[in-house]
Design an enzyme around this catalytic site. Structure first.
Site, mmCIF file in Angstrom:
data_model
loop_
_atom_site.group_PDB
_atom_site.id
_atom_site.type_symbol
_atom_site.label_atom_id
_atom_site.label_comp_id
_atom_site.label_asym_id
_atom_site.label_seq_id
_atom_site.Cartn_x
_atom_site.Cartn_y
_atom_site.Cartn_z
ATOM 1 N N SER A 112 3.333 57.857 -47.315
ATOM 2 C CA SER A 112 4.318 57.637 -46.554
ATOM 3 C C SER A 112 4.951 56.186 -46.192
ATOM 4 O O SER A 112 5.159 55.604 -47.225
ATOM 5 C CB SER A 112 4.264 58.419 -45.188
ATOM 6 O OG SER A 112 5.401 58.396 -44.325
ATOM 7 N N HIS A 113 4.548 55.821 -45.046
ATOM 8 C CA HIS A 113 5.123 54.226 -44.714
ATOM 9 C C HIS A 113 4.055 53.350 -44.614
ATOM 10 O O HIS A 113 4.240 52.422 -44.463
ATOM 11 C CB HIS A 113 5.531 54.505 -43.151
ATOM 12 C CG HIS A 113 4.629 54.831 -42.195
ATOM 13 N ND1 HIS A 113 4.097 56.338 -42.197
ATOM 14 C CD2 HIS A 113 3.753 54.453 -41.208
ATOM 15 C CE1 HIS A 113 3.150 56.408 -41.257
ATOM 16 N NE2 HIS A 113 2.849 55.371 -41.000
ATOM 17 N N ASP A 276 11.746 54.991 -45.435
ATOM 18 C CA ASP A 276 10.280 54.781 -45.714
ATOM 19 C C ASP A 276 9.896 55.000 -47.048
ATOM 20 O O ASP A 276 10.513 55.399 -48.120
ATOM 21 C CB ASP A 276 9.722 55.094 -44.744
ATOM 22 C CG ASP A 276 9.262 56.785 -44.847
ATOM 23 O OD1 ASP A 276 10.323 57.304 -45.273
ATOM 24 O OD2 ASP A 276 8.067 57.355 -44.504
ATOM 25 N N ASP A 278 8.260 57.457 -48.619
ATOM 26 C CA ASP A 278 8.510 58.690 -49.474
ATOM 27 C C ASP A 278 9.860 59.249 -48.866
ATOM 28 O O ASP A 278 10.213 60.519 -49.234
ATOM 29 C CB ASP A 278 7.473 59.706 -49.082
ATOM 30 C CG ASP A 278 7.153 60.068 -47.769
ATOM 31 O OD1 ASP A 278 7.315 59.376 -46.787
ATOM 32 O OD2 ASP A 278 6.781 60.999 -47.565
ATOM 33 N N ASP A 280 11.022 60.094 -45.850
ATOM 34 C CA ASP A 280 11.220 61.135 -44.754
ATOM 35 C C ASP A 280 11.283 60.344 -43.401
ATOM 36 O O ASP A 280 11.814 61.134 -42.556
ATOM 37 C CB ASP A 280 10.002 62.147 -44.986
ATOM 38 C CG ASP A 280 8.737 61.314 -44.334
ATOM 39 O OD1 ASP A 280 8.729 59.947 -44.316
ATOM 40 O OD2 ASP A 280 7.444 61.951 -44.289
ATOM 41 N N ARG A 281 11.470 59.001 -43.293
ATOM 42 C CA ARG A 281 11.731 58.308 -42.043
ATOM 43 C C ARG A 281 12.861 57.775 -42.119
ATOM 44 O O ARG A 281 13.638 57.222 -43.313
ATOM 45 C CB ARG A 281 10.611 57.612 -41.597
ATOM 46 C CG ARG A 281 9.140 58.263 -41.463
ATOM 47 C CD ARG A 281 8.054 57.110 -40.914
ATOM 48 N NE ARG A 281 6.852 58.086 -40.751
ATOM 49 C CZ ARG A 281 5.862 57.756 -39.846
ATOM 50 N NH1 ARG A 281 6.274 56.499 -39.027
ATOM 51 N NH2 ARG A 281 4.778 58.347 -39.651
ATOM 52 N N LYS A 375 10.821 66.073 -42.398
ATOM 53 C CA LYS A 375 11.722 65.120 -41.839
ATOM 54 C C LYS A 375 12.510 64.552 -42.899
ATOM 55 O O LYS A 375 11.889 64.420 -44.110
ATOM 56 C CB LYS A 375 10.955 64.218 -41.000
ATOM 57 C CG LYS A 375 9.897 63.585 -41.525
ATOM 58 C CD LYS A 375 9.113 62.621 -40.508
ATOM 59 C CE LYS A 375 7.821 62.093 -40.904
ATOM 60 N NZ LYS A 375 6.744 62.945 -41.022
#
Length: 542
Positions: A112-113, A276, A278, A280-281, A375
């Protein structure tokens, strides 16, 4: 040809909030990836010749693991693997494909982030057939399997080239390489009024999107520039890179500082956003104002009906426990169901599947809806643009009008990163030991009304999750929350959430640091943060 390889268990493959995350060199340990993937395949519920969706954010080691998963899927009886070209898929796009194609599940490769590169972070997450992250019952079963595994199965042949969309026969299985953007972009066109957003942009409305050299670059370029008509160059840092261009792909005030600085300038565009690693943010910034993730959730929930996909209204709202209570005030005023869950998108899945909620969000820059079970950063940006197009107001004007109607929740998250894990656990243990005696205690002008260790009972399946974070609530609705994050890969991350509700519009222009100063001081004292961790200030404030 399929081979069976003898192996021995690793004792550290317990998935966290968002799957298994470790440093890249750790994942590169012989058999480490294979053990975890085989454990997923051993536990996952799937029919014969099942369909698996596969892809990741393109970080370092992504392609190697894509190849391993394909070879192991063939050896474990899958009938089809749907994989994004070059192994790329944003997390929400993967969730959409799982749902669209009725796959039995999907493997998403991302941290992710978290930062990437040869010494950065990597992650493997399993999503179930509804498109959402595996619930705790499944992740626990995977973990138990990792502790007893003795062998794994893998095709000896090398995985084929994945650069061109199309179907490839491989070891009795079909590999379907897909354009990672196409199906997702088509879904967005169903949810939002692209013609109205196009007209807004054509009228002179300006915007910028920072993809942070992460996976959403191609998605944002296709949708914002190619389909909505934003000027070429609207998407910056749009090329996905294995090390995210040397940056940290987390859309917050520290790592997206350039974006914020641009939106605060004299020649700022009307709207700015970032996503971010991937996809999702999200971060939303208007000219002269940064929108907090909690406020963004509340504004989107209050205005979702302005987009075609939500024209009939929303069923309810869900937020993670540490997320500010701004959305609760929207739900109360609009007569909507409101659900408070532990941190982790997997907890929203049952609520979405049961039709209890439509919009979900977390304070960690994540918002989404029932269109997928993750998300979704680009979705949030498009819903904001649809709202701006319909209301004909600036981001700042919309936010100020929202506060005037619902009140303002001043809010911050303080992250203490890579602290000693034992010290962090002792801090939380100390807080829990003192909970029973906290009610009635006074800290300056603050009086504790209640304190607890958050426990969640799922209203759909009755499952119970305990130890989800310490909450200290004060008279008047202010609160402090302490919890340890499950997304780091080194030491521990202590997160302290600080919130104050202000109903008086005359006080809505207050600086958040000033509004929250007494609560910050109280959090440091009650948590004994400096005494137990040696830290005098957080690494990041968002």
């Amino acid at each position: 040809m399929i081979e069976t390889v003898a192996t021995t268990p690793f004792d550290d493959q317990k998935p966290g909030t968002s799957g298994l995350r470790k440093k890249v060199p750790h994942f590169q340990t012989a058999h480490y990836v294979q053990n975890f993937v085989q454990s997923i395949f051993d536990v996952a519920k799937r029919p014969e010749k099942a369909v698996l969706v596969l892809g990741g954010d393109g970080r370092f080691f992504n392609r190697e693991v894509v190849d391993i998963v394909i070879r192991m899927a063939a050896a474990n009886g899958y009938g089809r693997v749907i994989v994004g070209a070059n192994g790329l898929l944003s997390t929400p796009a993967a969730s959409n494909l799982i749902r669209q194609r009725k796959a039995s599940g999907g493997i998403i490769l991302s941290a992710s982030h978290n930062p990437g590169g040869p010494k950065g972070d990597f992650g493997i997450k399993y999503n179930i057939a509804n498109g959402g992250p595996a619930p705790e019952g499944v992740t626990e079963a995977i973990y138990r399997r990792t502790l007893e595994i003795k062998e794994y199965r893998i095709a000896k042949a090398a995985a084929p080239d994945l650069s061109t969309p199309g179907e490839i026969a491989f070891e009795g299985m079909t590999i379907e390489v897909v354009d990672p953007v196409a199906d997702y972009a088509a879904l967005m066109e169903q949810l939002f009024d692209f013609a109205k957003i196009q007209a807004l942009i054509a009228s002179g409305f300006t915007l910028t999107f920072d993809a942070m050299h992460a996976v959403t670059g191609p998605y944002a370029t296709e949708i914002l520039e190619n389909r909505l008509g934003a000027a070429k160059g609207t998407v910056v840092n749009g090329e996905p890179k294995p090390d995210f261009g040397g940056g940290h792909p987390d859309p917050n005030a520290v790592h997206a500082a350039d974006l914020i600085a641009r939106l605060m300038g004299d020649d700022a565009p009307d709207f700015g956003a970032a996503s971010d690693g991937d996809g999702d943010r999200n971060m939303i910034v208007g000219r002269g104002i940064v929108v907090s993730p909690s406020d963004s959730l509340a504004v989107l929930a209050a205005n979702a009906h302005l987009a075609p996909g939500y024209a009939g209204g929303i069923a309810g709202i869900a937020r993670s426990m540490p997320t500010s209570q701004a959305a609760d005030r929207v739900a109360a005023k609009r007569g909507l169901g409101m659900y408070e869950t532990p941190t982790g998108w997997k907890f929203f899945g049952n609520l979405l599947d049961a039709g209890k909620v439509t919009i979900c969000g977390e304070e960690s820059s994540g918002t989404g809806s029932n269109h997928v079970r993750e998300k979704d950063g680009v979705w949030a940006v498009l819903l904001w643009l649809n709202i701006l197009a319909e209301r004909g107001e600036s981001v700042k004007a919309i936010l100020e009008a929202h506060w005037a109607e619902f009140g303002r929740n001043y809010y911050q998250r303080h992250d203490y990163e890579e602290i000693d894990k034992r010290a962090a656990e002792k801090l939380m243990e100390s807080l829990r030991d003192r909970l029973a005696s906290m009610a009635g205690q006074r800290f300056g002008t603050l009086v504790v009304s209640e304190a607890d260790d958050f426990c969640y009972k799922d209203p759909v399946d009755g499952s119970i999750s305990t130890g989800q974070g310490v909450r200290i609530v004060f008279s008047g609705g202010s609160r402090i929350v302490f919890r340890l994050s499950g997304t780091g890969t080194k030491g521990a991350t202590l997160r302290v959430y600080i919130e104050k509700f202000e109903p008086d519009p005359a006080k809505h222009g207050q600086n958040p640091e000033e509004a929250l100063a007494e609560l910050v001081e109280t959090a440091n004292a009650v948590g004994e943060i400096e005494k137990r961790t040696g830290r005098t200030k957080p690494n990041v404030i968002t």
